[in-house]
Scaffold this active site. Structure first.
Site, PDB file in Angstrom:
ATOM      1  N   PHE A 152       0.830  -1.221   0.000  1.00  0.00           N
ATOM      2  CA  PHE A 152       0.000   0.000   0.000  1.00  0.00           C
ATOM      3  C   PHE A 152       0.857   1.261   0.000  1.00  0.00           C
ATOM      4  O   PHE A 152       0.593   2.198   0.759  1.00  0.00           O
ATOM      5  CB  PHE A 152      -0.935   0.034   1.224  1.00  0.00           C
ATOM      6  CG  PHE A 152      -1.964  -1.048   1.297  1.00  0.00           C
ATOM      7  CD1 PHE A 152      -2.354  -1.749   0.172  1.00  0.00           C
ATOM      8  CD2 PHE A 152      -2.579  -1.362   2.514  1.00  0.00           C
ATOM      9  CE1 PHE A 152      -3.323  -2.752   0.244  1.00  0.00           C
ATOM     10  CE2 PHE A 152      -3.541  -2.344   2.602  1.00  0.00           C
ATOM     11  CZ  PHE A 152      -3.920  -3.056   1.470  1.00  0.00           C
ATOM     12  N   ARG A 264     -31.451  24.005  -8.464  1.00  0.00           N
ATOM     13  CA  ARG A 264     -32.403  22.888  -8.563  1.00  0.00           C
ATOM     14  C   ARG A 264     -33.719  23.252  -7.867  1.00  0.00           C
ATOM     15  O   ARG A 264     -33.715  23.663  -6.700  1.00  0.00           O
ATOM     16  CB  ARG A 264     -31.794  21.654  -7.882  1.00  0.00           C
ATOM     17  CG  ARG A 264     -32.710  20.457  -7.799  1.00  0.00           C
ATOM     18  CD  ARG A 264     -32.849  19.769  -9.126  1.00  0.00           C
ATOM     19  NE  ARG A 264     -33.616  18.550  -9.016  1.00  0.00           N
ATOM     20  CZ  ARG A 264     -33.995  17.835 -10.072  1.00  0.00           C
ATOM     21  NH1 ARG A 264     -33.656  18.209 -11.299  1.00  0.00           N
ATOM     22  NH2 ARG A 264     -34.702  16.735  -9.910  1.00  0.00           N
ATOM     23  N   GLN A 275     -35.853  24.417   4.240  1.00  0.00           N
ATOM     24  CA  GLN A 275     -35.014  24.614   5.430  1.00  0.00           C
ATOM     25  C   GLN A 275     -34.154  23.396   5.768  1.00  0.00           C
ATOM     26  O   GLN A 275     -33.063  23.533   6.310  1.00  0.00           O
ATOM     27  CB  GLN A 275     -35.881  25.016   6.621  1.00  0.00           C
ATOM     28  CG  GLN A 275     -36.421  26.431   6.448  1.00  0.00           C
ATOM     29  CD  GLN A 275     -37.281  26.876   7.606  1.00  0.00           C
ATOM     30  OE1 GLN A 275     -37.694  26.063   8.432  1.00  0.00           O
ATOM     31  NE2 GLN A 275     -37.576  28.165   7.655  1.00  0.00           N
ATOM     32  N   GLY A 338     -29.288  14.629  -4.476  1.00  0.00           N
ATOM     33  CA  GLY A 338     -30.280  13.570  -4.713  1.00  0.00           C
ATOM     34  C   GLY A 338     -29.709  12.498  -5.626  1.00  0.00           C
ATOM     35  O   GLY A 338     -28.533  12.146  -5.523  1.00  0.00           O
ATOM     36  N   GLU A 362      -2.089   7.072   6.800  1.00  0.00           N
ATOM     37  CA  GLU A 362      -1.248   7.783   7.799  1.00  0.00           C
ATOM     38  C   GLU A 362      -1.790   7.589   9.218  1.00  0.00           C
ATOM     39  O   GLU A 362      -1.750   8.493  10.049  1.00  0.00           O
ATOM     40  CB  GLU A 362      -1.069   9.255   7.419  1.00  0.00           C
ATOM     41  CG  GLU A 362      -0.296   9.354   6.098  1.00  0.00           C
ATOM     42  CD  GLU A 362       0.408  10.654   5.862  1.00  0.00           C
ATOM     43  OE1 GLU A 362       0.678  11.364   6.826  1.00  0.00           O
ATOM     44  OE2 GLU A 362       0.697  10.918   4.692  1.00  0.00           O
TER      45      GLU A 362
HETATM   46  C1  LIG Z   1      -4.622   4.180  -0.615  1.00  0.00           C
HETATM   47  C2  LIG Z   1      -3.634   3.896   0.464  1.00  0.00           C
HETATM   48  C3  LIG Z   1      -2.398   4.530   0.451  1.00  0.00           C
HETATM   49  C4  LIG Z   1      -1.451   4.252   1.459  1.00  0.00           C
HETATM   50  N1  LIG Z   1      -0.217   4.843   1.384  1.00  0.00           N
HETATM   51  C5  LIG Z   1       0.751   4.454   2.282  1.00  0.00           C
HETATM   52  C6  LIG Z   1       2.086   4.936   2.133  1.00  0.00           C
HETATM   53  O1  LIG Z   1       2.407   5.746   1.263  1.00  0.00           O
HETATM   54  N2  LIG Z   1       3.027   4.470   3.000  1.00  0.00           N
HETATM   55  C7  LIG Z   1       2.732   3.583   3.991  1.00  0.00           C
HETATM   56  O2  LIG Z   1       3.635   3.207   4.727  1.00  0.00           O
HETATM   57  N3  LIG Z   1       1.468   3.120   4.138  1.00  0.00           N
HETATM   58  C8  LIG Z   1       0.480   3.530   3.308  1.00  0.00           C
HETATM   59  N4  LIG Z   1      -0.803   3.040   3.435  1.00  0.00           N
HETATM   60  C9  LIG Z   1      -1.096   2.095   4.505  1.00  0.00           C
HETATM   61  C10 LIG Z   1      -1.989   2.680   5.589  1.00  0.00           C
HETATM   62  O3  LIG Z   1      -1.288   3.604   6.378  1.00  0.00           O
HETATM   63  C11 LIG Z   1      -2.559   1.513   6.403  1.00  0.00           C
HETATM   64  O4  LIG Z   1      -3.475   0.825   5.555  1.00  0.00           O
HETATM   65  C12 LIG Z   1      -3.258   1.958   7.658  1.00  0.00           C
HETATM   66  O5  LIG Z   1      -2.324   2.487   8.569  1.00  0.00           O
HETATM   67  C13 LIG Z   1      -4.026   0.817   8.336  1.00  0.00           C
HETATM   68  O6  LIG Z   1      -3.278  -0.346   8.389  1.00  0.00           O
HETATM   69  P1  LIG Z   1      -3.924  -1.741   7.891  1.00  0.00           P
HETATM   70  O7  LIG Z   1      -4.492  -1.499   6.551  1.00  0.00           O
HETATM   71  O8  LIG Z   1      -2.902  -2.790   8.044  1.00  0.00           O
HETATM   72  O9  LIG Z   1      -5.125  -1.985   8.878  1.00  0.00           O
HETATM   73  P2  LIG Z   1      -5.029  -2.739  10.316  1.00  0.00           P
HETATM   74  O10 LIG Z   1      -3.887  -2.198  11.100  1.00  0.00           O
HETATM   75  O11 LIG Z   1      -5.090  -4.193  10.076  1.00  0.00           O
HETATM   76  O12 LIG Z   1      -6.379  -2.256  10.983  1.00  0.00           O
HETATM   77  C14 LIG Z   1      -7.640  -2.818  10.639  1.00  0.00           C
HETATM   78  C15 LIG Z   1      -8.722  -2.133  11.477  1.00  0.00           C
HETATM   79  O13 LIG Z   1      -8.465  -2.341  12.876  1.00  0.00           O
HETATM   80  C16 LIG Z   1      -8.379  -1.094  13.542  1.00  0.00           C
HETATM   81  N5  LIG Z   1      -7.357  -1.188  14.581  1.00  0.00           N
HETATM   82  C17 LIG Z   1      -6.099  -1.683  14.481  1.00  0.00           C
HETATM   83  N6  LIG Z   1      -5.467  -1.636  15.662  1.00  0.00           N
HETATM   84  C18 LIG Z   1      -6.334  -1.078  16.541  1.00  0.00           C
HETATM   85  C19 LIG Z   1      -6.289  -0.735  17.931  1.00  0.00           C
HETATM   86  N7  LIG Z   1      -5.191  -0.923  18.640  1.00  0.00           N
HETATM   87  N8  LIG Z   1      -7.405  -0.190  18.499  1.00  0.00           N
HETATM   88  C20 LIG Z   1      -8.518   0.039  17.775  1.00  0.00           C
HETATM   89  N9  LIG Z   1      -8.617  -0.250  16.459  1.00  0.00           N
HETATM   90  C21 LIG Z   1      -7.557  -0.796  15.867  1.00  0.00           C
HETATM   91  C22 LIG Z   1      -7.968  -0.091  12.465  1.00  0.00           C
HETATM   92  O14 LIG Z   1      -8.350   1.239  12.819  1.00  0.00           O
HETATM   93  C23 LIG Z   1      -8.761  -0.613  11.262  1.00  0.00           C
HETATM   94  O15 LIG Z   1     -10.077  -0.162  11.339  1.00  0.00           O
HETATM   95  C24 LIG Z   1      -1.775   3.345   2.478  1.00  0.00           C
HETATM   96  C25 LIG Z   1      -3.022   2.719   2.491  1.00  0.00           C
HETATM   97  C26 LIG Z   1      -3.938   2.975   1.506  1.00  0.00           C
HETATM   98  C27 LIG Z   1      -5.270   2.265   1.528  1.00  0.00           C
END
Ligand SMILES: Cc1cc2nc3c(=O)[nH]c(=O)nc-3n(C[C@H](O)[C@H](O)[C@H](O)COP(=O)(O)OP(=O)(O)OC[C@H]3O[C@@H](n4cnc5c(N)ncnc54)[C@H](O)[C@@H]3O)c2cc1C
Length: 379
Positions: A152, A264, A275, A338, A362
């Site tokens: 990602f 519209r 409102q 809509g 991030e």
């Molecule tokens: C389009 C896109 C671009 C990206 N670009 C970059 C990039 O340039 N560089 C980079 O390094 N990464 C990048 N990422 C990665 C991104 O930062 C991660 O996808 C994100 O941090 C979440 O990690 P994960 O997908 O592994 O989800 P997971 O960590 O598996 O989390 C899954 C779910 O569990 C929740 N969760 C996890 N741990 C906890 C906790 N302790 N308490 C409560 N909830 C929790 C999360 O909020 C989420 O809802 C990108 C992702 C996308 C989709």
């Protein structure tokens, strides 16, 4: 909140965004092709330079003006706004912890936009829990040998430079991670699959592979074991960039919905006069304004040189609030249009799809809440 000079720069970016980027936004979304013409536009107009000191060919790094530029562009095209945000995200590690030699070698190319950069922290098995990464870097003479993969990663395949994090000591947890600047043509480095996705379609999101990839010791950013701390310091300063993308999306959707609601008619009058619709527009505008105030304050605090817990908390709050505003406001914009709001012919459905990612990357908004609560609970 902005000085006369800053307002002038904002006007310049605003005009560029309206005249040159807005007409491209729908096509970028439809084709899902990386918009090199937008990169060229930024190069020609020195927009990458906003993030860099004059020493490196920039116009004087200003976090606030970087956020303003990202916001103005994202009002029309979130993919194009992200190009600026990720140039800052990728450059920050070098700015914060790079040696003079590394700064001289890399920053001028990033400031001019000759090179795009990526920030590679996440892996298939480690997103929120980034310290659980599996990628390894073993010292071998004048180089480190990197093995593993990243997932990602924004700008995969279009960046010439990748700021990567890998474990130099698998037994040391957070303290066993180091950062490296990996050039795209380094043997053993490969870009894998580019992911099709819901929004910001013109931005590439892809896998990176390191297969016995030799990276010179001269490309290690900071000391061994300082990578995780650096990754977090970078995020403190880059999360507001995502917040700026979010505010731009929210304001862009509000502006569009307002114009639509004026024109519209139902039941003999413009829907803006109903409102319930007027109330939605008022809430949307209020949320945008509140989000922007927080965003600009965060930019000003970064420019004041703030470090540590104060910045960590403010930056997480800014990313959390602005991205939640973007999701709520763009969804309301679809509602105001809509059935037309649901159609690709109108920009608000794209804005709603684009807004979703600001709550995820991030650091997800769950993680932002954990960070904020942790900082609140500090002694
Ligand atoms: C389009 C896109 C671009 C990206 N670009 C970059 C990039 O340039 N560089 C980079 O390094 N990464 C990048 N990422 C990665 C991104 O930062 C991660 O996808 C994100 O941090 C979440 O990690 P994960 O997908 O592994 O989800 P997971 O960590 O598996 O989390 C899954 C779910 O569990 C929740 N969760 C996890 N741990 C906890 C906790 N302790 N308490 C409560 N909830 C929790 C999360 O909020 C989420 O809802 C990108 C992702 C996308 C989709």
């Amino acid at each position: 909140m902005l000085t006369a000079e800053q307002r002038e720069i904002r006007e310049l970016v605003r005009t560029l965004a309206r005249e040159r980027i807005a007409p491209r936004a729908a096509e970028i979304d439809k084709t899902a092709e990386f918009p090199w013409d937008v990169v060229e536009l930024y190069r020609e107009n020195g927009l990458f330079g906003v993030m860099f000191d004059e020493t490196y060919g920039g116009v004087g790094a200003s976090a606030l003006m970087t956020l303003v530029a990202i916001e103005e562009i994202s009002k029309h095209c979130a993919t194009s706004g992200l190009i600026l945000a990720v140039q800052e995200l990728g450059a920050l590690g070098i700015k914060l912890a790079g040696t003079d030699e590394q700064k001289q070698r890399f920053l001028p190319r990033l400031a001019s936009g000759e090179w795009l950069v990526a920030y590679a922290l996440s892996e298939a098995g480690s997103g929120s829990d980034s310290a659980a990464m599996a990628s390894e870097a073993k010292p071998d003479g004048d180089a480190y040998v990197l093995n593993g993969s990243k997932r990602f990663i924004t700008n995969a395949g279009v960046a010439q430079l990748y700021v990567c994090f890998a474990k130099t000591d698998k037994t040391a947890g957070h303290d066993g991670i180091s950062a490296f600047a990996v050039e795209a043509d380094t043997p053993g480095f490969k870009v894998g699959r580019i992911e099709p996705k819901l929004g910001i379609k013109g931005s590439t999101t892809g896998e990176l592979f390191f297969d016995d990839c030799r990276v010179p010791v001269a490309n290690r950013i900071g000391d061994e074991g300082e990578g995780f701390g650096l990754a977090m310091r970078v995020l403190d300063r880059s999360r507001p960039g995502i917040a700026a993308q979010a505010v731009g999306l929210a304001q862009g959707a509000t502006d569009y919905a307002l114009e639509y609601a004026r024109g519209r008619e139902t039941f003999g009058e413009p829907i803006s006069r109903h409102q319930l619709v007027g109330g939605m527009l008022a809430d949307m505008e209020t949320r945008c304004e509140a989000a922007r105030r927080l965003l600009y304050r965060c930019g000003a605090v970064i420019d004041s040189g703030a470090e540590g817990p104060e910045l960590t908390k403010l930056s997480a709050m800014t990313k959390l609030f602005c991205s939640d505003v973007a999701m709520a406001v763009t969804t309301d914009a679809v509602q105001i249009l809509g059935g037309y709001g649901y159609m690709q012919e109108y920009p608000v459905e794209r804005m709603m799809r684009d807004a979703k990612i600001t709550q995820i990357y991030e650091g997800t908004n769950q993680i932002q809440r954990l960070v904020i609560a942790r900082e609140m609970l500090r002694d």
